[in-house]
Design a protein around this motif. Sequence first.
Motif, PDB file in Angstrom:
ATOM      1  N   VAL A  42       0.848  -1.196   0.000  1.00  0.00           N
ATOM      2  CA  VAL A  42       0.000   0.000   0.000  1.00  0.00           C
ATOM      3  C   VAL A  42       0.886   1.249   0.000  1.00  0.00           C
ATOM      4  CG1 VAL A  42      -1.786   1.247   1.290  1.00  0.00           C
ATOM      5  CG2 VAL A  42      -1.874  -1.234   1.153  1.00  0.00           C
ATOM      6  N   TYR A  46       0.598   4.075  -2.893  1.00  0.00           N
ATOM      7  CA  TYR A  46      -0.038   5.352  -2.529  1.00  0.00           C
ATOM      8  C   TYR A  46       0.981   6.302  -1.894  1.00  0.00           C
ATOM      9  CZ  TYR A  46      -4.216   2.742  -3.588  1.00  0.00           C
ATOM     10  OH  TYR A  46      -5.159   1.993  -4.242  1.00  0.00           O
ATOM     11  N   GLU A  68       1.205 -13.702   6.811  1.00  0.00           N
ATOM     12  CA  GLU A  68       0.717 -14.389   8.019  1.00  0.00           C
ATOM     13  C   GLU A  68       1.892 -14.700   8.951  1.00  0.00           C
ATOM     14  OE1 GLU A  68      -2.281 -14.885   9.187  1.00  0.00           O
ATOM     15  OE2 GLU A  68      -3.474 -14.333   7.438  1.00  0.00           O
ATOM     16  N   LYS A  71       2.471 -11.854  11.097  1.00  0.00           N
ATOM     17  CA  LYS A  71       1.410 -11.553  12.082  1.00  0.00           C
ATOM     18  C   LYS A  71       1.752 -12.382  13.325  1.00  0.00           C
ATOM     19  CE  LYS A  71      -3.387 -12.312  12.370  1.00  0.00           C
ATOM     20  NZ  LYS A  71      -4.683 -12.602  11.763  1.00  0.00           N
ATOM     21  N   THR A 102      -2.427  -6.289   8.556  1.00  0.00           N
ATOM     22  CA  THR A 102      -1.907  -5.042   9.144  1.00  0.00           C
ATOM     23  C   THR A 102      -2.801  -4.602  10.306  1.00  0.00           C
ATOM     24  OG1 THR A 102      -1.146  -4.461   6.938  1.00  0.00           O
ATOM     25  CG2 THR A 102      -1.171  -2.685   8.564  1.00  0.00           C
ATOM     26  N   ASP A 104      -4.922  -6.403  12.196  1.00  0.00           N
ATOM     27  CA  ASP A 104      -4.868  -7.308  13.357  1.00  0.00           C
ATOM     28  C   ASP A 104      -3.585  -7.092  14.153  1.00  0.00           C
ATOM     29  OD1 ASP A 104      -7.259  -8.389  12.545  1.00  0.00           O
ATOM     30  OD2 ASP A 104      -6.537 -10.455  12.408  1.00  0.00           O
ATOM     31  N   LEU A 127     -11.908  -7.285   2.167  1.00  0.00           N
ATOM     32  CA  LEU A 127     -12.139  -8.112   3.353  1.00  0.00           C
ATOM     33  C   LEU A 127     -11.976  -7.297   4.632  1.00  0.00           C
ATOM     34  CD1 LEU A 127     -11.951 -11.513   4.317  1.00  0.00           C
ATOM     35  CD2 LEU A 127     -10.170 -10.269   5.480  1.00  0.00           C
ATOM     36  N   SER A 132     -12.730  -7.506   8.891  1.00  0.00           N
ATOM     37  CA  SER A 132     -11.762  -7.519   9.993  1.00  0.00           C
ATOM     38  C   SER A 132     -11.633  -6.192  10.743  1.00  0.00           C
ATOM     39  CB  SER A 132     -10.390  -7.983   9.491  1.00  0.00           C
ATOM     40  OG  SER A 132      -9.815  -7.036   8.641  1.00  0.00           O
ATOM     41  N   ASN A 147      -4.464 -16.726  14.888  1.00  0.00           N
ATOM     42  CA  ASN A 147      -5.191 -15.796  15.779  1.00  0.00           C
ATOM     43  C   ASN A 147      -5.325 -16.310  17.209  1.00  0.00           C
ATOM     44  OD1 ASN A 147      -5.729 -14.079  13.534  1.00  0.00           O
ATOM     45  ND2 ASN A 147      -7.427 -15.407  12.956  1.00  0.00           N
TER      46      ASN A 147
END
Length: 361
Positions: A42, A46, A68, A71, A102, A104, A127, A132, A147
């Motif tokens: 991103v 951007y 993942e 995370k 990002t 979570d 999503l 989320s 998670n």
Amino acid sequence: MKPLSYRVGAARIPVFIGDSDSPLKNQLRLAPKAAVVVDKNVAALYKNLFEDIGSADGAVTAVLDATEENKSMEKAEELLSFFLEKNIGRDSVLFAIGGGITGDLAGFVASVLQRGIGYCHVPTTLLAMVDSSVGGKVGVNHKVGKNMIGAFHQPNAIIMDTRFLETLPKQELICGMGEIVKYAVLRGEVFFDFLEKNHTRLLNKDKKTLERIVRMSVETKKRYVEKDTREAGVRAHLNLGHTIGHAVEAATNYTKFKHGEAVLIGLVAEAHIAMHMKLLRPSSFERILKMVRQIARQANEKVPLDDALGRLKYDKKVKAGKVRFVLPTGIGRVVIRDDVSMKNVVDAMKFVASDGLISLS
Ligand SMILES: NC(=O)c1ccc[n+]([C@@H]2O[C@H](COP(=O)([O-])OP(=O)(O)OC[C@H]3O[C@@H](n4cnc5c(N)ncnc54)[C@H](O)[C@@H]3O)[C@@H](O)[C@H]2O)c1
């Protein structure tokens, strides 16, 4: 942007949905000090946005490779050290800009940094917008499972700028669609009918349709979150499509299907189970099936059946040794059942395979 909002206790969390820079600029202005975690893809796409944020007084930015594997507790600790060393503290606000990974991870960091600082989520995937970012569940993965470590930490604000979706790859869009079809089945005729008529526009990223569907999805999730903030009761209905979906994902080591694709498969399989238990009319089953067929890709990915059946036992929805299924009983109605026979599950898996959504091994 006129915000929607959801209530958790005394707090009202504004959700801005639209295509304007002002909500983010306002939130940045309100934050005495801004910490930013941004998805690296991103950030690259951007650049202008990040020049603006960079020029905000004293903003500190960490760029994240949103996988993942990242995370994780290790990555959370790395971010905590980075922000603490830059004097990010109680009066700071953490901005999470990216998809669900990002959100979570950064939300989890915000929940524990000095016992919790404010955070603001800017979801950039479909999503993350429809699912989320709403509801305050933040967390990281553990080797025992996805998670497994986390908290409930509600954001100060959620800012959904649908312009981000212009660069989102198709497979990621479909991922969001899995959750959207789920919401439509949960919500009822108006939403389902709208989706039946507009899913092609959605897949073609028509701006107005995207905005409308994001709004309808958030309104649907909001109903569950407000009634059951900590997921102790009715919020379990949001697991529709996820019991079989998770089993398919886990049995293929999370490498063959994106989460939302697995949810689409799960929706058909669980509707098939419901129909065979005489809980769902064949005509409603056909509508769900037709919708999924139009969205999901035909995948020849092999799913080992025995492994998938075994995974059901380890699903978080198991209670007292029984697998709990959320089954549709109509468009807009579901029921929780723990008496689904293994034969019904096997038949449902064989059906999705015969329909070309998976292949069984
Ligand atoms: N907290 C919750 O309630 C909740 C609910 C559902 C899912 N989740 C979690 O969400 C995660 C999945 O989220 P996701 O699907 O958003 O995945 P993600 O964060 O991995 O993003 C998907 C991909 O899209 C890229 N991307 C993001 N925004 C983009 C844009 N605007 N343009 C182009 N590319 C872009 C990312 O770099 C990444 O490669 C999972 O870890 C899942 O466990 C959490």
